[in-house]
Design an enzyme around this catalytic site. Structure first.
Site, PDB file in Angstrom:
ATOM      1  N   ARG A   1      32.366  50.781  36.322  1.00  0.00           N
ATOM      2  CA  ARG A   1      32.937  49.435  36.275  1.00  0.00           C
ATOM      3  C   ARG A   1      34.079  49.317  37.276  1.00  0.00           C
ATOM      4  O   ARG A   1      34.961  50.160  37.316  1.00  0.00           O
ATOM      5  CB  ARG A   1      33.443  49.142  34.858  1.00  0.00           C
ATOM      6  CG  ARG A   1      34.064  47.764  34.733  1.00  0.00           C
ATOM      7  CD  ARG A   1      34.192  47.323  33.297  1.00  0.00           C
ATOM      8  NE  ARG A   1      35.265  47.985  32.575  1.00  0.00           N
ATOM      9  CZ  ARG A   1      35.654  47.643  31.346  1.00  0.00           C
ATOM     10  NH1 ARG A   1      35.034  46.662  30.695  1.00  0.00           N
ATOM     11  NH2 ARG A   1      36.639  48.292  30.742  1.00  0.00           N
ATOM     12  N   SER A   2      34.043  48.263  38.091  1.00  0.00           N
ATOM     13  CA  SER A   2      35.177  48.015  38.996  1.00  0.00           C
ATOM     14  C   SER A   2      35.938  46.789  38.507  1.00  0.00           C
ATOM     15  O   SER A   2      36.981  46.897  37.886  1.00  0.00           O
ATOM     16  CB  SER A   2      34.696  47.856  40.436  1.00  0.00           C
ATOM     17  OG  SER A   2      34.295  49.115  40.947  1.00  0.00           O
ATOM     18  N   GLY A   3      35.403  45.573  38.763  1.00  0.00           N
ATOM     19  CA  GLY A   3      36.089  44.372  38.289  1.00  0.00           C
ATOM     20  C   GLY A   3      35.511  43.840  36.979  1.00  0.00           C
ATOM     21  O   GLY A   3      36.060  42.915  36.379  1.00  0.00           O
TER      22      GLY A   3
ATOM     23  N   GLY B   1      34.045  46.902  44.097  1.00  0.00           N
ATOM     24  CA  GLY B   1      32.954  47.861  43.875  1.00  0.00           C
ATOM     25  C   GLY B   1      31.607  47.211  43.610  1.00  0.00           C
ATOM     26  O   GLY B   1      30.612  47.552  44.247  1.00  0.00           O
ATOM     27  N   GLY B   2      31.567  46.253  42.693  1.00  0.00           N
ATOM     28  CA  GLY B   2      30.306  45.579  42.383  1.00  0.00           C
ATOM     29  C   GLY B   2      29.963  44.530  43.420  1.00  0.00           C
ATOM     30  O   GLY B   2      28.813  44.433  43.863  1.00  0.00           O
ATOM     31  N   HIS B   3      30.963  43.772  43.828  1.00  0.00           N
ATOM     32  CA  HIS B   3      30.742  42.632  44.725  1.00  0.00           C
ATOM     33  C   HIS B   3      30.165  43.067  46.066  1.00  0.00           C
ATOM     34  O   HIS B   3      29.122  42.571  46.501  1.00  0.00           O
ATOM     35  CB  HIS B   3      32.067  41.906  44.943  1.00  0.00           C
ATOM     36  CG  HIS B   3      31.988  40.672  45.776  1.00  0.00           C
ATOM     37  ND1 HIS B   3      31.435  39.502  45.309  1.00  0.00           N
ATOM     38  CD2 HIS B   3      32.378  40.411  47.051  1.00  0.00           C
ATOM     39  CE1 HIS B   3      31.507  38.569  46.258  1.00  0.00           C
ATOM     40  NE2 HIS B   3      32.072  39.103  47.324  1.00  0.00           N
TER      41      HIS B   3
ATOM     42  N   TYR C   1      29.201  37.006  48.918  1.00  0.00           N
ATOM     43  CA  TYR C   1      29.282  35.844  49.797  1.00  0.00           C
ATOM     44  C   TYR C   1      30.422  34.948  49.348  1.00  0.00           C
ATOM     45  O   TYR C   1      30.850  34.977  48.192  1.00  0.00           O
ATOM     46  CB  TYR C   1      27.968  35.047  49.786  1.00  0.00           C
ATOM     47  CG  TYR C   1      27.927  34.084  48.628  1.00  0.00           C
ATOM     48  CD1 TYR C   1      28.402  32.782  48.776  1.00  0.00           C
ATOM     49  CD2 TYR C   1      27.505  34.478  47.380  1.00  0.00           C
ATOM     50  CE1 TYR C   1      28.440  31.911  47.688  1.00  0.00           C
ATOM     51  CE2 TYR C   1      27.533  33.622  46.298  1.00  0.00           C
ATOM     52  CZ  TYR C   1      28.006  32.348  46.464  1.00  0.00           C
ATOM     53  OH  TYR C   1      28.066  31.501  45.395  1.00  0.00           O
TER      54      TYR C   1
ATOM     55  N   ASN D   1      23.817  39.967  42.684  1.00  0.00           N
ATOM     56  CA  ASN D   1      25.151  39.752  42.129  1.00  0.00           C
ATOM     57  C   ASN D   1      25.181  38.618  41.097  1.00  0.00           C
ATOM     58  O   ASN D   1      26.179  38.440  40.412  1.00  0.00           O
ATOM     59  CB  ASN D   1      26.173  39.490  43.230  1.00  0.00           C
ATOM     60  CG  ASN D   1      26.839  40.776  43.719  1.00  0.00           C
ATOM     61  OD1 ASN D   1      26.703  41.822  43.091  1.00  0.00           O
ATOM     62  ND2 ASN D   1      27.544  40.694  44.824  1.00  0.00           N
ATOM     63  N   TYR D   2      24.090  37.858  40.998  1.00  0.00           N
ATOM     64  CA  TYR D   2      23.962  36.918  39.886  1.00  0.00           C
ATOM     65  C   TYR D   2      23.037  37.565  38.854  1.00  0.00           C
ATOM     66  O   TYR D   2      21.976  37.055  38.527  1.00  0.00           O
ATOM     67  CB  TYR D   2      23.411  35.567  40.349  1.00  0.00           C
ATOM     68  CG  TYR D   2      24.403  34.760  41.158  1.00  0.00           C
ATOM     69  CD1 TYR D   2      25.736  35.130  41.232  1.00  0.00           C
ATOM     70  CD2 TYR D   2      24.002  33.614  41.845  1.00  0.00           C
ATOM     71  CE1 TYR D   2      26.645  34.399  41.974  1.00  0.00           C
ATOM     72  CE2 TYR D   2      24.910  32.870  42.593  1.00  0.00           C
ATOM     73  CZ  TYR D   2      26.228  33.270  42.647  1.00  0.00           C
ATOM     74  OH  TYR D   2      27.127  32.532  43.375  1.00  0.00           O
TER      75      TYR D   2
HETATM   76  C1  LIG Z   1      33.874  34.252  37.859  1.00  0.00           C
HETATM   77  C2  LIG Z   1      32.907  34.876  38.818  1.00  0.00           C
HETATM   78  C3  LIG Z   1      32.842  34.411  40.120  1.00  0.00           C
HETATM   79  C4  LIG Z   1      31.966  34.987  41.048  1.00  0.00           C
HETATM   80  N1  LIG Z   1      31.932  34.505  42.324  1.00  0.00           N
HETATM   81  C5  LIG Z   1      31.126  35.095  43.233  1.00  0.00           C
HETATM   82  C6  LIG Z   1      31.101  34.664  44.588  1.00  0.00           C
HETATM   83  O1  LIG Z   1      31.813  33.739  44.982  1.00  0.00           O
HETATM   84  N2  LIG Z   1      30.280  35.296  45.448  1.00  0.00           N
HETATM   85  C7  LIG Z   1      29.474  36.332  45.055  1.00  0.00           C
HETATM   86  O2  LIG Z   1      28.762  36.893  45.902  1.00  0.00           O
HETATM   87  N3  LIG Z   1      29.458  36.742  43.768  1.00  0.00           N
HETATM   88  C8  LIG Z   1      30.265  36.159  42.861  1.00  0.00           C
HETATM   89  N4  LIG Z   1      30.255  36.606  41.568  1.00  0.00           N
HETATM   90  C9  LIG Z   1      29.363  37.707  41.199  1.00  0.00           C
HETATM   91  C10 LIG Z   1      29.999  39.050  41.530  1.00  0.00           C
HETATM   92  O3  LIG Z   1      29.931  39.281  42.923  1.00  0.00           O
HETATM   93  C11 LIG Z   1      29.239  40.159  40.818  1.00  0.00           C
HETATM   94  O4  LIG Z   1      29.311  39.964  39.437  1.00  0.00           O
HETATM   95  C12 LIG Z   1      29.798  41.521  41.186  1.00  0.00           C
HETATM   96  O5  LIG Z   1      28.832  42.517  40.934  1.00  0.00           O
HETATM   97  C13 LIG Z   1      31.065  41.817  40.435  1.00  0.00           C
HETATM   98  O6  LIG Z   1      31.662  42.990  40.852  1.00  0.00           O
HETATM   99  P1  LIG Z   1      32.668  43.711  39.836  1.00  0.00           P
HETATM  100  O7  LIG Z   1      33.112  44.987  40.437  1.00  0.00           O
HETATM  101  O8  LIG Z   1      33.699  42.752  39.389  1.00  0.00           O
HETATM  102  O9  LIG Z   1      31.701  43.921  38.598  1.00  0.00           O
HETATM  103  P2  LIG Z   1      31.292  45.132  37.643  1.00  0.00           P
HETATM  104  O10 LIG Z   1      30.832  44.467  36.398  1.00  0.00           O
HETATM  105  O11 LIG Z   1      32.376  46.128  37.535  1.00  0.00           O
HETATM  106  O12 LIG Z   1      30.058  45.792  38.400  1.00  0.00           O
HETATM  107  C14 LIG Z   1      28.878  45.102  38.711  1.00  0.00           C
HETATM  108  C15 LIG Z   1      27.762  46.100  39.022  1.00  0.00           C
HETATM  109  O13 LIG Z   1      28.153  46.966  40.079  1.00  0.00           O
HETATM  110  C16 LIG Z   1      28.239  48.328  39.639  1.00  0.00           C
HETATM  111  N5  LIG Z   1      29.465  48.908  40.189  1.00  0.00           N
HETATM  112  C17 LIG Z   1      30.728  48.446  40.005  1.00  0.00           C
HETATM  113  N6  LIG Z   1      31.587  49.218  40.665  1.00  0.00           N
HETATM  114  C18 LIG Z   1      30.875  50.179  41.274  1.00  0.00           C
HETATM  115  C19 LIG Z   1      31.233  51.292  42.098  1.00  0.00           C
HETATM  116  N7  LIG Z   1      32.511  51.544  42.404  1.00  0.00           N
HETATM  117  N8  LIG Z   1      30.254  52.111  42.547  1.00  0.00           N
HETATM  118  C20 LIG Z   1      28.963  51.861  42.231  1.00  0.00           C
HETATM  119  N9  LIG Z   1      28.567  50.831  41.449  1.00  0.00           N
HETATM  120  C21 LIG Z   1      29.519  49.997  40.976  1.00  0.00           C
HETATM  121  C22 LIG Z   1      28.312  48.232  38.131  1.00  0.00           C
HETATM  122  O14 LIG Z   1      27.881  49.420  37.507  1.00  0.00           O
HETATM  123  C23 LIG Z   1      27.430  47.032  37.858  1.00  0.00           C
HETATM  124  O15 LIG Z   1      26.082  47.418  37.929  1.00  0.00           O
HETATM  125  C24 LIG Z   1      31.124  36.046  40.635  1.00  0.00           C
HETATM  126  C25 LIG Z   1      31.188  36.501  39.321  1.00  0.00           C
HETATM  127  C26 LIG Z   1      32.059  35.929  38.410  1.00  0.00           C
HETATM  128  C27 LIG Z   1      32.103  36.424  37.000  1.00  0.00           C
END
Ligand SMILES: Cc1cc2nc3c(=O)[nH]c(=O)nc-3n(C[C@H](O)[C@H](O)[C@H](O)COP(=O)(O)OP(=O)(O)OC[C@H]3O[C@@H](n4cnc5c(N)ncnc54)[C@H](O)[C@@H]3O)c2cc1C
Ligand SMILES: *[C@@H]1O[C@H](CO)[C@@H](O)[C@H](O)[C@H]1NC(C)=O
Ligand SMILES: *[C@@H]1O[C@H](CO)[C@@H](O)[C@H](O)[C@H]1NC(C)=O
Ligand SMILES: *[C@@H]1O[C@H](CO)[C@@H](O)[C@H](O)[C@H]1NC(C)=O
Ligand SMILES: CC(=O)N[C@H]1CO[C@H](CO)[C@@H](O)[C@@H]1O
Length: 544
Positions: free
Chosen positions: A115-117, A187-189, A195, A484-485
């Protein structure tokens, strides 16, 4: 009286039995987490030679376990007591802790969720259908911005808001193309594409990455050179979690003007919103690359005819230039918008980030430094799905869609225009395949407040029904989706024998023709499928 005695005795017995069962099953759970804690910690201590390593491991009995778990839950749908909790949460403070965590998790044979964000729309970075631990990256959030070389080193646990702010601290004319929401994790994004409002000018986040660090299944810390071009390709859009733990990306900064322009224009059906949408489909994906016009569509109560519903179309835009210029360009190309200079706000790029995330933020006194706010432990209930549109939707068909949305009641759309830079990059340059030929991406979006299961079922169903209704208007063979969705409706990997077959269903939707290459890379770097989740890249089936 006499009759009720044996009955109450029976009742008493069954109650005792019930309580005993409850006690023993919770004891069993506790023993399981306790013994895992002991074994795991022993392994970590041996591996790290760090006597204070217990500070980064939370078992279910630690007082702060719930707080640590909930801090990065970003969808209240997955914040209920009935959802299975991780047996441990590990919160590494340095890269070597990540390496040891991977080695020890493999040794005790337990699934890791990274988990990253925590913004995953289905929560799969912190929930699972099998016993698991969370590797929580929030402490690894170093950002080093190097304006001279126009690059930055950003760790996976940083948020996008932190990245934007640290760039703006050093330069008013540099930025980075990534998501709109500042609390999203790197990390996830980035591993899933990434985008934002500069996608037509600069492409995706993954189109602007020059190096990365990853911890692989053997616990090795690799960079671009040592991981090789295949793996480096895979973690720029293929989703990180199938391949290892991404520690950092090195990004290329992009140029932004000192002054940019933003605006929002709204029209309801009574104000000819349908004509606006017809014209938007022609203009938004083809106009000047510096213009990004997102289109939001939502059912609303009509103010014209009381008691009826309408659709509100909102164009929310960023222009990388001054107001006079965008008014001139869109006056010619997009007369249905009727953009006037008074609709425009000129501001710095970093303030446009604040505005784009929350249009009232500047009025409410928010400053760029507020992009550092993590707003931990806050989120509503929501569901998202995605689609790609390759042929403009006709006026008649749009009217049918409005009718369906009004009938469903709550669910709305966000249309994100493509074209420009995102379309110039070949579909196989990164795992993200949705490039030339796509006019726009659809995000299905529904949020609600009522946590009851009944309400949840109803809103999830609205998303399914609308997605099904849209079938004739969107990409086919495969019907595409954006990883990412995250959307588990399109298929999951149940870790059964047919994991490749299961994985191919969602994998082809997310990655189209790039799926096969991802499978080959996955099979080469993680043949035991240690890094897995509900929608990870499967390994090749063994030849019989
Ligand atoms: C409010 C909101 C707004 C958003 N707006 C946008 C947007 O404008 N543009 C866009 O493209 N997307 C957008 N998203 C989607 C977002 O890009 C994805 O949900 C993204 O995967 C989130 O990354 P995270 O690290 O926060 O999530 P996490 O829930 O921590 O991780 C998401 C996925 O990535 C994996 N992961 C996380 N960290 C790592 C790591 N360090 N190494 C390997 N795998 C990892 C996780 O295991 C999981 O499978 C939005 C989401 C939300 C909730
Ligand atoms: C999760 O639930 C707890 C209460 O159990 C609450 O304090 C917290 O704000 C919730 N977080 C989210 C993101 O829903
Ligand atoms: C909507 O379009 C109709 C027909 O073209 C026109 O008569 C009307 O004035 C328009 N309404 C608005 C609010 O622009
Ligand atoms: C459940 O939801 C349906 C429709 O969404 C509604 O008609 C019904 O009254 C709800 N039931 C309860 C118990 O809330
Ligand atoms: C991170 C943390 O607080 N870990 C603690 C969990 O509980 C055990 C037992 O009380 C402590 O030793 C750890 O330090």
């Amino acid at each position: 009286m006499t009759k009720s005695k044996p009955f109450s005795l029976l009742f008493f017995f069954s109650l005792t039995l019930f309580l005993l069962t409850l006690l023993s099953s919770s004891l069993a759970a506790r023993t399981k987490t306790d013994s895992l804690y002991t074994t795991f910690l022993h392994c970590l201590t041996q591996n790290t030679k760090d006597p204070s390593i217990s500070n980064i491991v939370f078992s279910q009995t630690n007082l702060s376990f719930s707080t640590v778990l909930q801090n990065y839950i970003r969808n209240a749908r997955f914040n209920t007591t009935s959802i299975t909790k991780p047996l441990l949460i590990v919160t590494p403070k340095q890269p070597s802790h990540v390496q040891s965590t991977v080695i020890c998790a493999k040794q005790v044979n337990i699934q890791i969720k990274i988990r990253s964000g925590g913004h995953d729309y289905e929560g799969i970075s912190y929930i699972s259908n099998q016993p698991f631990i969370i590797l929580d990256m929030f402490n690894l959030r170093t950002i080093n911005v190097d304006i001279k070389n126009e690059v930055a080193y950003i760790q996976a646990g940083a948020t996008l808001g932190e990245v934007y702010y640290r760039i703006s601290e050093k330069s008013k004319v540099h930025g980075f193309p990534a998501g709109v929401c500042p609390t999203v994790g790197v990390g996830g994004h980035v591993s899933g594409g990434g985008y934002g409002a500069m996608l037509r000018k600069y492409g995706l986040s993954v189109d602007n990455i020059i190096d990365a660090e990853i911890v692989d299944v053997k616990g090795r810390l690799l960079n671009r050179k040592s991981m090789g071009e295949d793996l480096f390709w895979a973690i720029r859009g293929g989703g990180g979690a199938s391949f290892g733990v991404v520690l950092s990306y090195t990004i290329k900064l992009v140029a932004v003007p000192k002054t940019v322009t933003v605006f929002r224009i709204e029209k309801t059906l009574e104000q000819n919103a349908t004509d606006l949408v017809v014209q938007w489909q022609q203009v938004a994906p083809t106009t000047d690359n510096r213009i990004f016009m997102r289109l939001l569509l939502q059912p609303k109560s009509s103010t014209v005819v009381k008691g009826t519903k309408t659709i509100r179309a909102s164009v929310v835009a960023l222009f990388l230039g001054r107001a006079d210029e965008v008014v001139k360009i869109l006056g010619k190309e997009f007369p249905r918008l009727g953009l006037k200079k008074k609709d425009c706000i000129e501001l710095s790029w970093i303030n446009s980030v604040l505005w784009y995330n929350d249009e009232l933020s500047l009025k409410n006194g928010k400053k760029p430094v507020n992009l550092l706010d993590r707003n931990v432990n806050s989120a509503g209930l929501g569901k998202r799905k995605s689609d790609y549109v390759q042929k403009a939707i006709s006026k008649d068909d749009l009217e049918g869609i409005w009718k369906k949305m009004i009938e469903l009641g709550k669910i709305g759309f966000v249309f994100n225009p493509y074209g420009g830079k995102i379309a110039e990059i070949p579909a196989d340059a990164t795992p993200f395949p949705h490039r030339a030929g796509n006019l726009f991406k659809i995000q299905y979006s529904v949020n609600w407040d009522d946590p009851s299961p009944n309400a949840t079922v109803g809103f999830l169903n609205q998303a399914k029904v609308l997605h099904s209704y849209m079938t004739p208007f969107v990409s086919k063979n495969p019907r595409s989706a954006y990883i990412n969705y995250r959307d588990l409706d399109i298929g999951i990997n149940s870790f059964g024998k047919n994991s490749y077959q299961e994985g191919k269903v969602y994998g082809t939707m997310y990655f189209n023709n790039n799926f096969d290459r991802l499978v080959k890379i996955k099979t080469a770097v993680d043949p035991g499928n240690f890094f897995r989740n509900e929608q990870s890249i499967p390994i090749l089936p063994r030849k019989a």
